[in-house]
Design a protein around this motif. Structure first.
Motif, short mmCIF file in Angstrom:
data_model
loop_
_atom_site.label_atom_id
_atom_site.label_comp_id
_atom_site.label_asym_id
_atom_site.label_seq_id
_atom_site.Cartn_x
_atom_site.Cartn_y
_atom_site.Cartn_z
N THR A 70 104.00 23.38 41.29
CA THR A 70 103.58 24.00 42.62
C THR A 70 102.03 24.27 42.81
N ILE A 71 101.41 24.70 41.59
CA ILE A 71 100.14 24.93 41.14
C ILE A 71 99.56 23.73 40.89
N GLN A 73 100.04 20.98 41.94
CA GLN A 73 99.91 19.90 42.87
C GLN A 73 99.25 20.32 44.11
N SER A 74 98.67 21.40 44.21
CA SER A 74 98.09 22.20 45.33
C SER A 74 96.71 21.92 45.25
N GLU A 75 95.78 21.72 46.11
CA GLU A 75 94.40 21.64 46.12
C GLU A 75 93.65 22.76 46.31
N ALA A 76 94.57 24.04 46.44
CA ALA A 76 94.03 25.56 46.47
C ALA A 76 93.46 25.72 45.46
N ARG A 84 93.31 22.16 37.89
CA ARG A 84 94.37 23.07 38.08
C ARG A 84 94.92 23.43 36.76
N THR A 317 109.59 27.81 49.68
CA THR A 317 108.28 28.23 49.08
C THR A 317 108.86 29.40 47.75
N TYR A 330 93.85 33.24 45.77
CA TYR A 330 93.92 31.85 46.09
C TYR A 330 94.93 31.65 47.15
N GLU A 331 94.72 30.57 47.93
CA GLU A 331 95.57 30.43 49.14
C GLU A 331 96.86 30.17 48.92
N VAL A 332 98.03 30.57 49.24
CA VAL A 332 99.21 30.28 49.11
C VAL A 332 99.99 29.69 50.24
N PRO A 333 100.93 28.80 50.00
CA PRO A 333 101.61 28.44 51.31
C PRO A 333 102.22 29.47 52.03
#
Length: 455
Positions: A70-71, A73-76, A84, A317, A330-333
């Protein structure tokens, strides 16, 4: 520093140590006697195996892997995968997740009770739970050890998730656990559970007038022959009876009166997609309504959670909060939910699935609170499923072959050989025992009443 690794270069390491000791003696930091005693001492190495990352996790190793993916693959968490990965390995992250350790521990115990780690059969076993109405992943367990090292019961493949999140290359065919989506579309089209359908047909000829508007005009499929799991069900019956008793001819009879693309779209709105590429199911044959295309257990748990939540589909999620060693957040979904089907349709589909649990097929039995479930079995019992829910927990349970399409029939699994293994056997047993143990930890209310026009 690697040059002076004492395990790979002990001579060089000792020589370097003695150089430092000589410098300490020259500068008066140690005495001549201390120096002579120290240089006469060997390295006395005692190597210890140190694991890192998810291989070092004490529990929920595969959920850990899912969090890592998840981390990554996330641009955040960075501009690209390399950034990442660097943050993940060296950023001092504190990662808070949705995992409930109580459910995780019970899930792990129950799947290993059915198919132990390293069982000679080589069968895989997995369960994953999500919370209806939020999509929070509560448990993710399987009967293997997370490691790159080869051996029985060892793999880094996560049976519960799609290929791009660390799962098997294709996922697993869900069998009859796909049937509720056809019934959902049946109800959406203005029909009811009590409608009588002609479930006598076991074949449809080439050129049969299947409706599939997404394929354009002149849609034709090859001749399709199939059968029911048990004889004697090729007869008229209600839609509700057909779903509770998992009658293939009943589901296909419904599909023949609906648009196949509408069935696919209803499933898509509830999160159903192919495990291999994340795309919607392909309408290349009517057989998809009986589970002919591979999906992941997490997909099915989240889709069935839509019935449990009153028609709201929520994307799964895993993260709740991520901070680094400097205190940066960090922004999380967040929760990402949408209306997939109406509350009335969700309640109506639940009714025959609740009847299934109350009917106690195979190793499935009532769990002490209102519950609904559907079993699934591929033609040769290569993959078996039970997917079911309360109002507070939706769980997909899978037992099957993950590296071949070998039947579970007549295989000795956990010391027992069965001539026929269906979804109500091993998968049903672990689902039932797990849900009995954990259902009370979350909401377990009565399901909503079904409107008269849908009954």
């Amino acid at each position: 520093p690697s040059h002076y690794n004492p395990f790979t270069n002990p001579e060089g390491t000792q020589a370097r140590r003695d150089t430092v000791l000589a410098a300490m003696l020259k500068n008066g930091k140690i005495s001549q006697a201390e120096y002579e005693q120290a240089v006469a001492t060997g390295l006395d190495l005692n190597p210890q195996t140190v694991t890192s990352g998810c291989t070092g996790a004490e529990t929920a190793q595969y959920f850990c892997s899912y969090v890592e993916q998840t981390i990554l693959q996330s641009e955040a968490f960075g501009a690209d995968v390399q950034d990442r990965a660097k943050l993940l390995a060296r950023g001092g992250l504190t990662i808070r997740t949705t995992l409930d350790s109580r459910l995780q521990s019970e899930a792990q115990a129950q799947i290993e009770a059915q198919v132990p780690v390293g069982d000679a059969s080589g069968a895989g076993s997995a369960m994953v739970s999500v919370e209806p109405g939020t999509g929070k992943i509560l448990a993710m367990a399987q009967n293997t050890v997370y490691t790159p090292e080869p051996g029985a019961g060892r793999t880094q493949l996560n049976f519960n998730v799609d290929a791009d999140m660390g799962g098997t290359p294709y996922g697993f065919q869900p069998g009859s656990t796909m049937k509720p989506f056809t019934t959902a579309q049946w109800l959406k089209s203005g029909r009811s559970l009590s409608d009588t359908i002609d479930a006598t047909r076991t074949s449809y000829p080439a050129g049969f007038d299947w409706q599939a508007k997404c394929l354009g005009a002149n849609t034709e499929f090859d001749e399709w022959k199939f059968k029911n799991a048990s004889e004697g069900f090729e007869r008229p019956m209600t839609v509700s009876q057909g779903l509770t008793q998992s009658v293939n001819t009943a589901t296909v009879a419904q599909a023949a009166l609906l648009d196949l693309c509408d069935i696919r779209d209803t499933a898509t709105s509830m999160g159903v997609h192919r495990a291999v590429d994340g795309e919607p199911l392909e309408v290349t044959s009517p057989s998809f309504v009986l589970g002919g295309q591979e999906v992941s257990p997490l997909t099915m748990a989240a889709a069935y959670a839509t019935f449990a939540s009153g028609g709201q589909y929520c994307e799964p999620t895993a993260l709740t909060e991520v901070t680094d060693g400097r205190g940066n957040s960090y922004e999380v979904p967040g929760e990402n939910c949408s209306r997939a089907i109406s509350e009335d349709v969700a309640a109506a589909v639940t009714l025959p699935l609740q009847n299934l649990v109350n009917g106690s097929p195979g190793s499935i039995s009532p769990i002490g609170v209102p519950a609904a479930a559907k079993t699934g079995t591929t033609d040769q019992s290569e993959q078996t499923w039970t997917v079911g829910y309360t109002t507070g927990i939706s769980t997909a349970s899978w037992v099957g072959n993950w590296n071949s399409y070998t039947s579970l029939n007549n295989q000795e699994i956990n010391g027992v050989t069965r001539s026929y293994v269906d979804g109500s056997a091993l998968a049903g047993a672990q689902w039932t025992q797990y849900m009995k143990a954990v259902a009370g930890l979350y909401a377990a209310d009565a399901f909503p009443a079904v409107p008269a026009e849908l009954r």
